[in-house]
Scaffold this active site. Structure first.
Site, PDB file in Angstrom:
ATOM      1  N   ARG A 152      -9.307   8.127  14.393  1.00 35.68           N
ATOM      2  CA  ARG A 152      -8.549   8.735  13.294  1.00 35.68           C
ATOM      3  C   ARG A 152      -9.326   9.860  12.627  1.00 35.68           C
ATOM      4  O   ARG A 152     -10.501   9.714  12.306  1.00 35.68           O
ATOM      5  CB  ARG A 152      -8.208   7.667  12.250  1.00 35.68           C
ATOM      6  N   ARG A 165     -16.075  10.523  13.377  1.00 36.39           N
ATOM      7  CA  ARG A 165     -16.650   9.303  12.804  1.00 36.39           C
ATOM      8  C   ARG A 165     -17.293   8.403  13.849  1.00 36.39           C
ATOM      9  O   ARG A 165     -18.321   7.786  13.585  1.00 36.39           O
ATOM     10  CB  ARG A 165     -15.568   8.528  12.048  1.00 36.39           C
ATOM     11  N   GLU A 208     -13.794  16.984   5.121  1.00 30.60           N
ATOM     12  CA  GLU A 208     -14.458  15.829   5.698  1.00 30.60           C
ATOM     13  C   GLU A 208     -14.693  16.073   7.183  1.00 30.60           C
ATOM     14  O   GLU A 208     -14.310  17.107   7.740  1.00 30.60           O
ATOM     15  CB  GLU A 208     -13.626  14.557   5.455  1.00 30.60           C
ATOM     16  N   HIS A 216     -13.683  -0.254   9.526  1.00 33.38           N
ATOM     17  CA  HIS A 216     -12.973   0.484   8.486  1.00 33.38           C
ATOM     18  C   HIS A 216     -11.471   0.584   8.722  1.00 33.38           C
ATOM     19  O   HIS A 216     -10.688   0.378   7.800  1.00 33.38           O
ATOM     20  CB  HIS A 216     -13.584   1.883   8.380  1.00 33.38           C
ATOM     21  N   HIS A 229     -16.573   3.101   9.727  1.00 34.29           N
ATOM     22  CA  HIS A 229     -16.986   4.173   8.823  1.00 34.29           C
ATOM     23  C   HIS A 229     -18.499   4.284   8.874  1.00 34.29           C
ATOM     24  O   HIS A 229     -19.211   3.275   8.813  1.00 34.29           O
ATOM     25  CB  HIS A 229     -16.522   3.895   7.392  1.00 34.29           C
ATOM     26  N   GLY A 282       0.848  -1.183   0.000  1.00 34.40           N
ATOM     27  CA  GLY A 282       0.000   0.000   0.000  1.00 34.40           C
ATOM     28  C   GLY A 282       0.881   1.230   0.000  1.00 34.40           C
ATOM     29  O   GLY A 282       2.102   1.156  -0.220  1.00 34.40           O
TER      30      GLY A 282
END
Length: 491
Positions: free
Chosen positions: A363, A268, A110, A328, A224, A9
């Protein structure tokens, strides 16, 4: 130095490129194909470009606030201080972030961000653009790439890591190294519902646990809030709410301001719990209403989401779509210092597999790609450097002796995932956690030695599940993504 990077990644690719460019001999080992993993699925973007009225200092403040007081300020300072250089590097390596007609980077916002500071590519295909560009750079560099290689274990000699054991096409093998950088991602498939792609089974954390590495914060699992309520799981980016979409109940009423003053842009964990509770109360999914944004804007800004929702029979430009939370991101992981070093000499960890201290208990959106790039580069730079400071204190690993008993419930991966979803998910109770731990330990006590990749994955998930539940039991108060329902008195 002979260096192995495990994982491809953004964190692993960045670490491999930086190590190679510093003169190290690098072998990149990946479970699937180069560039596979969670990075390619990331929609929102990379936080860290500041417009008028914004700054790295404010980004740091938002990160610390989202982390509910448990983030490491030093790690957060590094993240925001070095973010601009890493974003510029991504651009130089070929990531075409979206721009305005006059060439300025377009910035999104966001949840829990005080400003629009998130760069994105392809509207909602940022991770895919990054994975393509960095994978191409690795291929062009001449770095040795070993694909379809499963990490079985770390090789530890005289207390230091000296290589890895792998399973390739059913054959056990190994690679020697003077240093190993783990970038294997998280463990979303601990849960029945997850945004993570197949293969995110906690392999790196499990291998580190078996080798004796310190871990921390495994109880902090981020869910999420908005996954399209239509199998298979498909994430509807938080950036949609950042552009103005709202969450409504069965009667069409906007309910998030009943829960938090920031409404849909609350952290979140807050939004996910509110959605879960509202859905339970009304007996049906809540809905995300983006109709006010218009069909043209939705198709241009969110082309992937627009395509998938339509393929599944939803016209989100004209009707609200049903959404639900899903596992998530793992905030915890292998404890590292500010340069990716773990508690085992010559072992580094970067990206979601690591616990750098950046994320704390929750996060901040779009900090994960940034963290992978920043700390992937720092780990590569630290390969020949002595540690500058001691590692932060870890939590206990939850490695108490297994009980000598069996359970009437036979193990299967779906059974484990449902157990974790029911008792170690968004809303946790002391009794539920204790029940889950009892079942997981019974399963581990009777599990046969793994022989193939699927069995090794199951063993890793069981080990990580036990460590996660143990950590959740030890943290008796609610904070961030770890929410403990109060005990019912007299029941």
């Amino acid at each position: 130095m002979n260096v192995i990077v495990v994982g491809s990644g953004i964190a692993g690719l960045t670490a491999a490129l930086h190590a190679h460019e510093s003169g190290h001999v690098v072998t990149l080992v990946t479970k699937g194909a180069l560039g596979d993993g969670s990075t390619g699925f990331a929609q929102g973007g990379v936080a860290g470009v500041y417009g008028d009225g914004d700054s790295a200092r404010q980004h740091a403040r938002d990160t610390l606030d989202a982390g509910a007081g448990l983030s490491d300020p030093a790690a957060v300072s590094i993240l925001v201080a070095e973010g601009a250089a890493r974003i510029a590097e991504l651009i130089a390596r070929g990531v075409a972030f979206d721009r305005s007609p006059d060439g300025q980077l377009l910035l999104g916002r966001e949840a829990a961000h005080s400003h629009a500071r998130i760069v994105h590519a392809g509207g909602d295909a940022t991770g895919a653009a990054i994975a393509r560009a960095l994978s191409a750079a690795v291929r062009a560099s001449g770095i040795t790439v070993v694909e379809d290689a499963f990490l079985v274990d770390l090789v530890v000699v005289d207390g230091a890591v000296r290589g890895i054991r792998t399973l390739v096409d059913g054959t056990l093998g190994g690679l020697d190294a003077e240093a190993v950088i783990l970038a294997t991602g998280g463990a979303g498939h601990l849960y029945a519902h997850t945004t993570n792609p197949e293969g995110t089974t906690g392999d790196g954390i499990a291998a580190a646990l078996r080798a004796g590495a310190d871990v921390a914060d495994l109880e902090f699992v981020q869910f999420h809030p908005t996954i399209l309520d239509s199998a298979p799981a498909f994430l509807v980016s938080e950036a949609v709410r950042g552009e103005g979409a709202i969450l409504i109940d069965a009667d069409g009423r906007r309910f998030m301001f009943d829960v938090h003053p920031d409404g849909e842009l609350a952290p979140r964990d807050v939004v996910s719990r509110a959605i879960a509770r509202q859905a339970a109360a009304q007996g049906s999914p809540v809905r995300l209403d983006a109709t006010m944004l218009g069909a043209e804007m939705l198709a241009k800004r969110f082309p992937t989401i627009d395509r998938v929702t339509r393929e599944r029979g939803f016209d989100w430009a004209h009707e609200p779509i049903p959404v639900t939370p899903a596992a998530h991101y793992l905030m915890g992981g292998i404890v590292t210092d500010l340069d990716g070093r773990t508690s085992i000499p010559a072992l580094f960890a970067v990206g979601e597999v690591a616990r750098t201290g950046v994320h704390g208990a929750n996060r901040l959106a779009s900090n994960s790609l940034l963290e992978g790039a920043v700390f992937g580069a720092r780990a590569a730079a630290a390969l020949r450097m002595p540690a500058s400071a001691p590692l932060p204190a870890p939590t206990r690993r939850g490695d108490d002796p297994l009980p000598d008993r069996t359970t009437t419930s036979p193990f299967s991966r779906p059974a484990l995932q449902q157990l974790m979803w029911d008792h170690v998910g968004l809303l946790r109770t002391d009794d539920g956690l204790a029940q889950a731990l009892d079942v997981i330990r019974s399963w581990r006590a009777t599990a046969p030695a793994p022989r193939d990749v699927a069995a090794h994955e199951d063993a890793n998930l069981l080990l990580l599940a036990e460590a996660t539940v143990s950590a959740a039991l030890r943290r008796t108060t609610s904070v961030g993504a770890h929410f403990r329902e109060p005990a019912l008195i007299g029941v």
